[in-house]
Design a protein around this motif. Structure first.
Motif, short mmCIF file in Angstrom:
data_model
loop_
_atom_site.label_atom_id
_atom_site.label_comp_id
_atom_site.label_asym_id
_atom_site.label_seq_id
_atom_site.Cartn_x
_atom_site.Cartn_y
_atom_site.Cartn_z
N ALA A 46 62.67 37.31 61.88
CA ALA A 46 61.79 37.29 60.55
C ALA A 46 62.21 38.21 59.63
N ALA A 47 62.26 37.81 58.37
CA ALA A 47 62.72 38.81 57.21
C ALA A 47 61.47 39.78 57.15
N GLU A 48 60.19 39.52 57.37
CA GLU A 48 59.29 40.24 57.19
C GLU A 48 58.39 40.29 58.44
N ASN A 49 57.89 41.51 58.91
CA ASN A 49 57.29 41.79 60.19
C ASN A 49 55.91 41.11 60.45
N PHE A 50 55.21 40.69 59.23
CA PHE A 50 54.14 39.86 59.21
C PHE A 50 54.44 38.52 59.99
N TYR A 51 55.68 37.95 59.36
CA TYR A 51 56.09 36.46 59.90
C TYR A 51 56.55 36.76 61.65
N GLY A 52 57.14 37.95 61.69
CA GLY A 52 57.62 38.26 63.22
C GLY A 52 56.28 38.31 64.06
N ASP A 53 55.46 38.90 63.65
CA ASP A 53 54.01 39.02 64.43
C ASP A 53 53.41 37.85 64.65
N ILE A 54 53.28 36.84 63.69
CA ILE A 54 52.72 35.43 64.06
C ILE A 54 53.61 34.86 65.16
N ALA A 55 54.96 34.77 64.96
CA ALA A 55 55.69 34.30 65.76
C ALA A 55 55.80 34.74 67.21
N GLN A 56 55.61 36.07 67.50
CA GLN A 56 55.17 36.85 68.60
C GLN A 56 53.91 36.21 69.22
N GLN A 57 52.77 36.18 68.47
CA GLN A 57 51.43 35.91 69.00
C GLN A 57 51.65 34.28 69.40
N VAL A 58 52.36 33.69 68.84
CA VAL A 58 52.49 32.02 69.19
C VAL A 58 53.66 31.94 70.21
N GLY A 59 54.66 32.49 70.17
CA GLY A 59 55.66 32.48 71.14
C GLY A 59 55.56 33.10 72.51
N GLY A 60 54.67 34.13 72.37
CA GLY A 60 54.37 34.94 73.67
C GLY A 60 55.64 35.56 74.43
N SER A 61 55.66 35.21 75.75
CA SER A 61 56.72 35.78 76.49
C SER A 61 58.27 35.06 76.39
N HIS A 62 58.07 33.64 75.56
CA HIS A 62 59.04 33.11 75.51
C HIS A 62 60.12 33.24 74.23
N VAL A 63 59.71 34.16 73.33
CA VAL A 63 60.34 34.86 72.25
C VAL A 63 60.72 36.21 72.27
N ASN A 64 61.91 36.50 71.65
CA ASN A 64 62.31 37.59 71.40
C ASN A 64 62.40 37.84 69.81
N VAL A 65 61.57 38.64 69.30
CA VAL A 65 61.34 38.77 67.96
C VAL A 65 61.92 40.03 67.29
N GLN A 66 62.84 39.99 66.38
CA GLN A 66 63.19 41.02 65.31
C GLN A 66 62.93 41.01 63.86
N SER A 67 62.03 41.83 63.43
CA SER A 67 61.67 41.82 62.09
C SER A 67 62.45 42.81 61.29
N ILE A 68 63.12 42.25 60.31
CA ILE A 68 64.02 43.13 59.60
C ILE A 68 63.00 44.30 58.62
N LEU A 69 62.20 43.44 57.77
CA LEU A 69 61.39 44.45 56.96
C LEU A 69 60.18 44.79 57.85
#
Length: 306
Positions: A46-69
């Motif tokens: 995710a370019a920004e961490n708020f989008y990364g957070d939404i992806a983490q909440q939806v993806g749960g254990s099935h995602v590995n999220v890295q937020s740049i900003l």
């Protein structure tokens, strides 16, 4: 002698067969292999961490999220992509950016590592609520809901076996937005048409639903948001609104601080007008929902004081 040679050949072939079996057994865990869809971990950048957070909440254990900003103390407009970011994007299966001119550096990173199978979500492009010359679409709670749905749909395409879980997580995310929407309704009921000042445009996505009356000249807000000096007459108007106590609260973006915004903040404090800091980047200790809710609670208290 020929018998001994034949035995060596048989032994060699047996060892080779065992080696091939071991290699094939280990191959499923090698980098670049295709994991089983039931245990697939989707790499998200995710370019920004708020989008990364939404992806983490939806993806749960099935995602590995890295937020740049992710640093709320850094001005996002001044960010420059680096090698680490480029490497992360090159490995990503799903990339989420704001777009709309906000994070153009992400488009450069995507272009530098073309991948036809990579999924890219541009939040600005799919946002249903858009304000003129204002790319801060994530500040709209309705837009956050739309973006979460898009992330869910993308994750389901990348990992169909976990679709039910993604849908369930989306429902939880949407439910956690309800207190934010309720707080907006409460503030609107109590403080409709209350005059406020803004140092820049980011909060306009909430001041509208809140029913607040923004007095700060639009050209002042736009210039600060774009990193430019506001027109002199707009600065004078903004200052007069504070010194003459025409506004009840001054809301300022603490990530786009300039000498002019600092002067307005100091004038507000001298005039006993409450000031409220907001950020573009989500504090690391929060989720999107409690980030928005905490700011709204602080706004409600500030309006109450005035």
């Amino acid at each position: 002698m020929s018998f001994s040679f034949s035995r060596k050949i048989v032994l060699w072939l047996s060892l080779a067969g065992i080696a091939l079996f071991l290699l094939s057994a280990c191959g499923g865990k090698a980098t670049g292999s295709v994991p089983n869809s039931t245990s697939q971990t989707i790499v998200v950048v995710a370019a920004e961490n708020f989008y990364g957070d939404i992806a983490q909440q939806v993806g749960g254990s099935h995602v590995n999220v890295q937020s740049i900003l992710s640093d709320p103390n850094v001005d996002p407009h001044e960010y420059e992509a680096n090698t680490k970011s480029a490497l992360a994007v090159s490995k990503a299966q799903l990339v989420i950016e704001n777009a709309g001119g906000y994070d153009g550096w992400m488009d450069k990173l995507l272009s530098s590592s073309p991948n036809s199978s990579r999924v890219v979500i541009k939040a600005f492009d799919i946002a249903k609520v858009k304000l003129p010359d204002n790319e801060h679409v994530w500040y709209s709670i309705d837009n956050a809901s739309t973006i979460a749905q898009a992330i869910t749909d993308s994750l389901k395409k990348l990992n169909p076996a976990s679709a039910t879980e993604f849908d369930r997580n989306l429902q939880k995310f949407q439910a956690a937005l309800q207190p934010v929407q309720q707080k907006i309704a409460e503030i609107k009921t109590k403080h409709a048409n209350a005059p406020i000042g803004l140092t820049e445009t980011i909060f306009l996505y909430q001041s509208g639903p809140l029913g607040l009356n923004v007095l700060t000249p639009p050209e002042f807000q736009k210039a600060i948001a774009e990193g430019n000096d506001p027109p002199a007459n707009a600065v004078i108007t903004a200052e007069n609104q504070i010194t003459k106590r025409q506004i009840k609260v001054l809301i300022f973006n603490e990530q786009t601080v300039t000498p002019i915004t600092t002067r307005l903040e100091n004038d507000a404090k001298s005039s006993n007008i409450p000031t409220l800091p907001v950020t573009e980047t989500m504090p690391s200790s929060k989720t999107y929902q409690n980030w928005m809710l905490d700011q709204l609670n602080a706004l409600e208290q500030a309006l109450g004081k005035s």
